[in-house]
Design an enzyme around this catalytic site. Structure first.
Site, mmCIF file in Angstrom:
data_model
loop_
_atom_site.group_PDB
_atom_site.id
_atom_site.type_symbol
_atom_site.label_atom_id
_atom_site.label_comp_id
_atom_site.label_asym_id
_atom_site.label_seq_id
_atom_site.Cartn_x
_atom_site.Cartn_y
_atom_site.Cartn_z
ATOM 1 N N ALA A 1 -10.747 -4.366 15.491
ATOM 2 C CA ALA A 1 -10.468 -5.811 15.596
ATOM 3 C C ALA A 1 -9.309 -6.189 14.678
ATOM 4 O O ALA A 1 -8.415 -6.952 15.069
ATOM 5 C CB ALA A 1 -11.712 -6.609 15.223
ATOM 6 N N ASN B 1 1.734 -2.163 5.392
ATOM 7 C CA ASN B 1 1.113 -0.853 5.594
ATOM 8 C C ASN B 1 -0.301 -0.752 5.008
ATOM 9 O O ASN B 1 -1.116 0.026 5.502
ATOM 10 C CB ASN B 1 2.026 0.218 4.959
ATOM 11 C CG ASN B 1 1.325 1.541 4.780
ATOM 12 O OD1 ASN B 1 1.180 2.313 5.738
ATOM 13 N ND2 ASN B 1 0.854 1.816 3.567
ATOM 14 N N GLY C 1 0.828 -1.212 0.000
ATOM 15 C CA GLY C 1 0.000 0.000 0.000
ATOM 16 C C GLY C 1 0.853 1.248 0.000
ATOM 17 O O GLY C 1 0.517 2.252 0.623
ATOM 18 N N LYS D 1 -6.858 -4.269 13.632
ATOM 19 C CA LYS D 1 -5.595 -3.689 14.103
ATOM 20 C C LYS D 1 -5.120 -4.337 15.410
ATOM 21 O O LYS D 1 -3.916 -4.419 15.658
ATOM 22 C CB LYS D 1 -5.735 -2.173 14.258
ATOM 23 C CG LYS D 1 -5.964 -1.444 12.930
ATOM 24 C CD LYS D 1 -4.817 -1.675 11.959
ATOM 25 C CE LYS D 1 -4.910 -0.823 10.716
ATOM 26 N NZ LYS D 1 -3.804 -1.098 9.772
ATOM 27 N N TYR E 1 -12.403 -2.303 12.095
ATOM 28 C CA TYR E 1 -11.033 -1.754 12.005
ATOM 29 C C TYR E 1 -10.242 -2.032 13.289
ATOM 30 O O TYR E 1 -9.089 -2.471 13.240
ATOM 31 C CB TYR E 1 -11.139 -0.250 11.735
ATOM 32 C CG TYR E 1 -9.828 0.452 11.473
ATOM 33 C CD1 TYR E 1 -9.203 0.352 10.233
ATOM 34 C CD2 TYR E 1 -9.227 1.239 12.451
ATOM 35 C CE1 TYR E 1 -8.010 1.010 9.983
ATOM 36 C CE2 TYR E 1 -8.043 1.902 12.209
ATOM 37 C CZ TYR E 1 -7.429 1.787 10.962
ATOM 38 O OH TYR E 1 -6.251 2.445 10.726
#
Ligand SMILES: NC(=O)c1ccc[n+]([C@@H]2O[C@H](COP(=O)([O-])OP(=O)(O)OC[C@H]3O[C@@H](n4cnc5c(N)ncnc54)[C@H](O)[C@@H]3O)[C@@H](O)[C@H]2O)c1
Length: 248
Positions: A158, A91, A13, A160, A156
């Protein structure tokens, strides 16, 4: 001479935002850079030019982190072109925010597939090469939201938090192979991801930051450079929050 002279790095990314800043910061320290993205914009051409301006080799690879076979192809391409792989930066990430009551299964699945399975895919694809070299550095980009949670981001946060779990487990699995695995958990960074927030959401987030400002992508990139540099040779399994004091 930079601290990463002749190292080869792969940034997922990496076409814009934090990934672009990381790619540039690694190149500035002497690394050759391959970066992937699901879809490249003109920013990627600008990045390739800047990497070459540092006197380093640059390579853009269109690849979807959600696919293990695509991840393996990307890693194989890097090794074929540059001869080795020393540094992997996971990333790539997305948000699909909603309160749990309203969150669709698609929103859950999309975020988990990109942010969590994407990290699994690239670690799995890269580890054999790093093991054969008997050295490697992996940095996974998590988020403070994975540490403290955030309403409207159950998918998000969860994903991370899961990235932190992957980081600690792989740090233990790879420690004896001289591969260090760490995570960086940014707070609120000024990138295309956060530019879509409303003024009200921005104000609410800023009120939670003791330093009362967002991070610049370069302020995340410099910490990533530290973690993959010889200065961090005895650090593994750690989560570094870079957040202007949000989590302490
Ligand atoms: N911006 C912030 O405030 C913030 C805070 C904490 C963590 N992060 C994390 O930092 C990372 C970078 O975020 P950013 O702010 O630069 O976001 P961004 O949206 O600007 O960039 C993310 C990049 O990932 C790419 N991408 C998305 N899905 C992909 C896929 N399936 N395969 C390959 N590439 C894909 C996008 O095309 C984009 O270039 C993400 O993991 C994000 O969750 C960002």
């Amino acid at each position: 001479m930079g601290v990463l002279e002749n190292k080869v790095a792969l940034v997922t990314g990496g076409g814009r935002g934090i990934g672009k800043a990381i790619s540039l910061a690694l190149a500035a320290e002497g690394a050759d850079i391959a970066f992937t993205d699901i879809q490249f914009s003109s920013e990627a051409d600008d990045l390739l030019t800047k990497i070459k301006d540092f006197g380093r080799r640059g390579l853009s690879i269109e690849s979807d982190v959600r696919s293990l076979s695509s991840a393996q192809e990307a890693v194989d391409t890097v090794v074929k072109e540059f001869g080795r792989l020393d540094i992997l930066i996971n990333n790539a990430g997305i948000t699909r925010d909603n309160l749990l009551m309203r969150m669709s299964e698609e929103e859950w699945d999309a975020v988990i597939a990109t942010n969590l399975k994407g990290v699994f895919n690239y670690c799995k694809a890269a580890c054999r090469q790093m093991m054969s070299q008997r050295e490697g550095k992996i940095v996974n980009i998590s988020s403070v939201v994975g540490v403290v949670g955030n309403p409207g981001q159950v998918n998000y946060s969860a994903s991370k938090a899961g990235v932190i779990g992957i980081t600690k487990t792989l740090a233990k699995e790879f420690a004896s192979r001289n591969i260090q695995v760490n995570a960086v958990a940014p707070g609120f960074v000024d990138t295309p991801m956060t530019q879509k927030l409303t003024e009200q959401q921005r104000e609410a987030l800023l009120s939670l930051i003791p330093m009362k400002r967002m991070a610049k992508p370069e302020e995340i990139a410099s910490v990533v450079v530290f973690l993959v540099s010889p200065a961090a040779s005895y650090i593994t399994g750690q989560v570094l929050c870079v957040d202007g004091g949000m989590v302490m």
